[in-house]
Design a protein around this motif. Structure first.
Motif, mmCIF file in Angstrom:
data_model
loop_
_atom_site.group_PDB
_atom_site.id
_atom_site.type_symbol
_atom_site.label_atom_id
_atom_site.label_comp_id
_atom_site.label_asym_id
_atom_site.label_seq_id
_atom_site.Cartn_x
_atom_site.Cartn_y
_atom_site.Cartn_z
ATOM 1 N N UNK A 39 0.725 -1.142 0.098
ATOM 2 C CA UNK A 39 0.171 -0.027 0.176
ATOM 3 C C UNK A 39 0.790 1.409 0.043
ATOM 4 N N UNK A 40 1.772 1.266 0.781
ATOM 5 C CA UNK A 40 2.793 2.429 0.788
ATOM 6 C C UNK A 40 3.439 2.646 -0.455
ATOM 7 N N UNK A 41 4.111 1.491 -0.971
ATOM 8 C CA UNK A 41 4.827 1.649 -2.384
ATOM 9 C C UNK A 41 3.838 2.135 -3.561
ATOM 10 N N UNK A 42 2.502 1.606 -3.391
ATOM 11 C CA UNK A 42 1.702 2.040 -4.716
ATOM 12 C C UNK A 42 1.385 3.406 -4.479
ATOM 13 N N UNK A 43 1.080 4.000 -3.306
ATOM 14 C CA UNK A 43 0.678 5.400 -3.035
ATOM 15 C C UNK A 43 1.690 6.325 -3.640
ATOM 16 N N UNK A 44 3.114 5.773 -3.392
ATOM 17 C CA UNK A 44 4.237 6.644 -3.730
ATOM 18 C C UNK A 44 4.346 6.658 -5.093
ATOM 19 N N UNK A 45 4.366 5.448 -5.957
ATOM 20 C CA UNK A 45 4.204 5.290 -7.249
ATOM 21 C C UNK A 45 3.113 6.104 -7.880
ATOM 22 N N UNK A 46 1.840 6.031 -7.491
ATOM 23 C CA UNK A 46 0.941 6.795 -7.993
ATOM 24 C C UNK A 46 1.210 8.298 -8.003
ATOM 25 N N UNK A 47 1.595 8.674 -6.730
ATOM 26 C CA UNK A 47 2.169 10.146 -6.736
ATOM 27 C C UNK A 47 3.207 10.520 -7.896
ATOM 28 N N UNK A 48 4.182 9.892 -7.945
ATOM 29 C CA UNK A 48 4.961 9.914 -8.949
ATOM 30 C C UNK A 48 4.502 10.055 -10.316
ATOM 31 N N UNK A 49 3.714 8.922 -10.829
ATOM 32 C CA UNK A 49 2.850 8.919 -11.961
ATOM 33 C C UNK A 49 2.124 9.980 -12.336
ATOM 34 N N UNK A 50 1.142 10.481 -11.154
ATOM 35 C CA UNK A 50 0.188 11.458 -11.433
ATOM 36 C C UNK A 50 1.109 12.836 -11.600
ATOM 37 N N UNK A 51 2.111 13.094 -10.982
ATOM 38 C CA UNK A 51 3.100 14.343 -11.468
ATOM 39 C C UNK A 51 3.715 14.062 -12.461
ATOM 40 N N UNK A 52 4.453 12.922 -12.974
ATOM 41 C CA UNK A 52 5.312 12.974 -14.171
ATOM 42 C C UNK A 52 4.618 12.626 -15.289
ATOM 43 N N UNK A 53 3.645 11.933 -15.336
ATOM 44 C CA UNK A 53 3.074 11.449 -16.738
ATOM 45 C C UNK A 53 1.465 11.767 -16.630
ATOM 46 N N UNK A 54 0.654 11.461 -15.713
ATOM 47 C CA UNK A 54 -0.626 11.817 -16.008
ATOM 48 C C UNK A 54 -1.054 13.300 -16.047
ATOM 49 N N UNK A 55 -0.427 14.028 -15.219
ATOM 50 C CA UNK A 55 -1.113 15.360 -15.127
ATOM 51 C C UNK A 55 -0.562 16.206 -16.374
ATOM 52 N N UNK A 56 0.531 15.682 -17.044
ATOM 53 C CA UNK A 56 0.873 16.423 -18.383
ATOM 54 C C UNK A 56 1.283 15.346 -19.322
ATOM 55 N N UNK A 57 0.060 14.598 -19.811
ATOM 56 C CA UNK A 57 0.425 13.503 -20.790
ATOM 57 C C UNK A 57 0.869 13.816 -21.983
ATOM 58 N N UNK A 58 0.900 15.115 -22.397
ATOM 59 C CA UNK A 58 1.355 15.541 -24.007
ATOM 60 C C UNK A 58 0.522 16.239 -24.830
ATOM 61 N N UNK A 59 -0.769 16.393 -23.998
ATOM 62 C CA UNK A 59 -1.900 16.797 -25.247
ATOM 63 C C UNK A 59 -2.632 17.708 -24.470
ATOM 64 N N UNK A 60 -3.230 18.845 -25.042
ATOM 65 C CA UNK A 60 -4.386 19.754 -24.391
ATOM 66 C C UNK A 60 -5.607 18.931 -23.750
ATOM 67 N N UNK A 61 -5.997 19.519 -22.792
ATOM 68 C CA UNK A 61 -7.224 18.790 -22.188
ATOM 69 C C UNK A 61 -8.608 18.457 -23.097
ATOM 70 N N UNK A 62 -8.771 19.186 -24.035
ATOM 71 C CA UNK A 62 -9.680 19.108 -25.100
ATOM 72 C C UNK A 62 -9.460 17.998 -25.967
ATOM 73 N N UNK A 63 -7.960 17.733 -26.262
ATOM 74 C CA UNK A 63 -7.577 16.794 -27.150
ATOM 75 C C UNK A 63 -7.465 15.479 -26.405
ATOM 76 N N UNK A 64 -7.123 15.459 -25.292
ATOM 77 C CA UNK A 64 -7.234 14.383 -24.356
ATOM 78 C C UNK A 64 -8.543 13.682 -24.295
#
Length: 178
Positions: A126-151
């Motif tokens: 549980x601790x590991x997946x929460x840290x990994x999710x935080x990293x993914x949210x920050x480094x990938x999911x929040x800025x996937x490379x497209x605008x919100x409308x395109x997404x």
């Protein structure tokens, strides 16, 4: 790889030109769509894998941990995990074996089915997946490379492809459109 040297020409556009030059006009657009989606998947999974590497997680291992963490008690039957992850049972079994070996998940006997197993997330998992999710949210999911409308458009188009391919059926009542 996203950081690799940029090519002077889009190889998928060149492939489309070649398809048409070879008389495959009727398949050129479909080939372009398929290869574009596959290449986009390669680029995105590369970002995900680089983000998960410090956590010693593959995306498959991360997905299993996240799935378990989303449940009320951090546990679910193995068969339910297989259905929700939409991958071959052998792949899920191999992923679970690695997570068990690393102390992130435990297998428990099913209370009513002696042939089945319950997967349970450990505190370390549980601790590991929460840290990994935080990293993914920050480094990938929040800025996937497209605008919100395109997404939103991309997700909607891909959802239509998935639905038409039999990947899922709409629940009743229908959720808000993608």
């Amino acid at each position: 790889m996203a950081g690799a040297r940029r090519l002077p020409v889009d190889p998928i556009a060149e492939a489309k030109r070649q398809w048409i030059a070879h008389g495959w006009d009727d398949a050129a657009v479909g080939m372009t769509a398929v290869t574009s989606v596959i290449r986009a998947q390669q680029l995105l999974i590369g970002r995900v894998e680089r983000t998960l590497k410090p956590f010693a997680l593959s995306f498959a291992r991360y997905e299993m941990l996240r799935l378990l963490a989303f449940t009320r008690e951090g546990r679910m039957p193995m068969a339910s995990a297989i259905a929700r992850l939409q991958v071959h049972p052998t792949s899920v079994t191999n992923t679970v074996e690695r997570l068990v070996r690393d102390g992130l998940v435990v297998r428990e006997p099913h209370p009513t089915d002696g042939r089945a197993a319950i997967l349970a997330l450990t505190d370390d998992g549980r601790e590991l997946v929460e840290r990994a999710t935080s990293a993914l949210n920050t480094e990938v999911f929040a800025e996937p490379g497209l605008s919100g409308d395109d997404i939103e458009q991309l997700v909607s188009i891909i959802a239509r492809l998935r639905r038409a391919s039999g990947d899922f059926s709409d629940p009743r009542p229908l959720p808000e459109p993608l």
